[in-house]
Design an enzyme around this catalytic site. Structure first.
Site, PDB file in Angstrom:
ATOM      1  N   HIS A  38       0.854  -1.183   0.000  1.00 38.35           N
ATOM      2  CA  HIS A  38       0.000   0.000   0.000  1.00 38.35           C
ATOM      3  C   HIS A  38       0.889   1.231   0.000  1.00 38.35           C
ATOM      4  O   HIS A  38       1.989   1.210   0.571  1.00 38.35           O
ATOM      5  CB  HIS A  38      -0.903  -0.005   1.254  1.00 38.35           C
ATOM      6  CG  HIS A  38      -2.029   0.978   1.190  1.00 38.35           C
ATOM      7  ND1 HIS A  38      -1.884   2.292   1.548  1.00 38.35           N
ATOM      8  CD2 HIS A  38      -3.320   0.820   0.814  1.00 38.35           C
ATOM      9  CE1 HIS A  38      -3.038   2.916   1.384  1.00 38.35           C
ATOM     10  NE2 HIS A  38      -3.925   2.049   0.941  1.00 38.35           N
ATOM     11  N   ASP A  45      -7.954  -5.286   0.173  1.00 31.83           N
ATOM     12  CA  ASP A  45      -8.455  -5.868  -1.072  1.00 31.83           C
ATOM     13  C   ASP A  45      -8.211  -7.373  -1.141  1.00 31.83           C
ATOM     14  O   ASP A  45      -8.902  -8.083  -1.875  1.00 31.83           O
ATOM     15  CB  ASP A  45      -7.787  -5.205  -2.281  1.00 31.83           C
ATOM     16  CG  ASP A  45      -8.026  -3.713  -2.319  1.00 31.83           C
ATOM     17  OD1 ASP A  45      -9.195  -3.307  -2.185  1.00 31.83           O
ATOM     18  OD2 ASP A  45      -7.054  -2.952  -2.462  1.00 31.83           O
TER      19      ASP A  45
END
Length: 436
Positions: free
Chosen positions: A313, A371
């Protein structure tokens, strides 16, 4: 924020006089150097592609500590909100800055519930799309079209207009997403039911038909509610920055949110959970768990062009706290549906184990993000892969609205106007066409 006693000194090697820049401190997080007067004082801009080191605004809504793996909504840890509150309580928190009491929650739930229906003409608007259109293409159009149906609340500078448009958007997004799904599936639209919860109503509009009764599974209802909470806001990400930039021109709230929906569609942003599930399905077709090692080797080979989706991320350099909660939810849903042996979940666990132990990923701090598991949960619920990003947009709408309202109320707010480092041709003259 408050100005500190310290100042940053900017010196130049060409003999130009040094200048001092104020330093401001927020309630938590890194201090910031105020460069608003830099151009006026020096004739220079800063250069920061991707805004890796630039604070574009001051905000009191969401805080992320990427090194610690910490996410706070209005100061509350995401772990506590996801386990002790529901989505509409979280919406109230993001919009108004506080968690509601019993009376406040009942009032807020009632007003949102009473706005879940959409104008009947939206059905005719839908018919202009191909049946196989991507749901995000449909959602971009539908959300933008709301300003044509609810033009009594389009003045972004009117607090009452912003209030009612916020409620309308939060209430109607599940209806619009369900309509987009039903349209693509060729099924009749299901109207909202005021007796159901926010998440339960969405499940009913998605999966009920006029032919028979539909009973909402409480485990799936809670799982979907948690997905909404985990995606409600995430600081100044690409889509939120898009909403702020779009809204800074004074455009109506529906148009600003539609811009956020369009930005979220990108595979590097909201489309990541769809891409992650596609990756798992690709590995499954290769041979499943036994091929994970081979897949990891391909990921390490930069020439292969294969990427590991669902890991890493821009902000988090630790385990994404949302991923831990999503993993728990994933187990609960698969257990409730009798899918404990789901091959994709087993594959995901094997992939996670290898990635967390492999020096290549550990050194790069590539931990699972939200996700990684949310796609498996939604797939188990029965939501098609193409709809994942639309559900992300549904959940993120409240964060976008809260950020937009905060910006409008900021006395320092101005229309966004980034500058550039020009690298094109210098001035030149146009030659007659025969001489070019």
């Amino acid at each position: 924020m408050k100005q500190t006693e310290n100042k940053a000194t900017l010196s130049f090697s060409n003999g130009s006089p040094s200048i001092e820049l104020p330093i401001y401190r927020g309630s938590v997080g890194p201090d910031v150097v105020d460069i608003r007067k830099l151009y006026a004082q020096t004739g220079l801009f800063t250069y920061d592609p991707g805004f890796l080191s630039t604070a574009s605004c001051q905000s009191g809504i969401t805080y992320i500590d990427g090194d610690k793996g910490e996410l706070l909504y209005r100061g509350y840890p995401i772990e506590q909100l996801a386990t002790q509150c529901d989505f509409l309580e979280t919406c109230h928190l993001l919009l108004y800055g506080n968690l509601p009491d019993v009376v406040g929650k009942a009032k807020f739930v009632k007003i949102v519930t009473n706005h879940t229906m959409v104008n009947e003409q939206m059905q005719f608007f839908l018919r202009g799309f191909r049946r196989d259109a991507h749901p995000m293409a449909i959602m971009t159009g539908l959300v933008g079209a709301l300003s044509a149906f609810y033009h009594d609340s389009t003045d972004i500078n009117n607090p009452e207009h912003r209030e009612i448009s916020a409620i309308r958007l939060i209430a109607k997004m599940p209806t619009l997403v369900a309509m987009a799904f039903k349209y693509s599936a060729g099924q009749p639209y299901m109207y909202p039911k005021n007796s159901l919860s926010y998440a339960g109503n969405f499940l009913h509009m998605m999966f009920a038909t006029p032919c028979e009764d539909y009973t909402v599974n409480p485990v799936l209802e809670r799982a979907l509610d948690r997905i909404f909470i985990l995606h409600a806001d995430h600081e100044q990400n690409a889509s939120t920055s898009t909403v702020r930039l779009c809204g800074s021109s004074g455009t109506n709230p529906f148009a600003a949110i539609a811009a956020g929906v369009a930005c979220l569609w990108g595979p590097a942003h909201g489309g990541a959970n769809e891409a992650c599930l596609n990756m798992l399905e690709d590995i499954q077709r290769m041979g499943g768990v036994g091929k994970v090692g081979e897949f990891i080797s391909q990921v390490k080979d930069k020439s292969s062009g294969i990427k590991l989706m669902g890991f890493g991320h821009r902000v988090y350099k630790n385990y994404d706290p949302r991923a831990k909660l999503m993993q728990e939810t994933c187990r609960e849903v698969l257990s409730a549906l009798g899918l404990q042996n789901d091959p994709l979940f087993k594959l995901a666990m094997a992939l996670e184990k290898i990635a967390l132990e492999d020096d290549y990923f550990v050194q790069r701090k590539l931990y699972p993000n939200v996700d990684f598991y949310s796609g498996i949960v939604q797939r188990a619920i029965g939501i098609p892969t193409s709809l994942f990003t639309a559900i992300f947009a549904l959940a993120r709408t409240v964060g976008w609205i809260a950020q937009l309202n905060e910006m409008i109320g900021d006395p320092e707010y101005k229309i966004g106007r980034p500058r550039q480092l020009y690298s094109g041709a210098v001035q030149r003259d146009v030659l007659p066409i025969a001489s070019r």
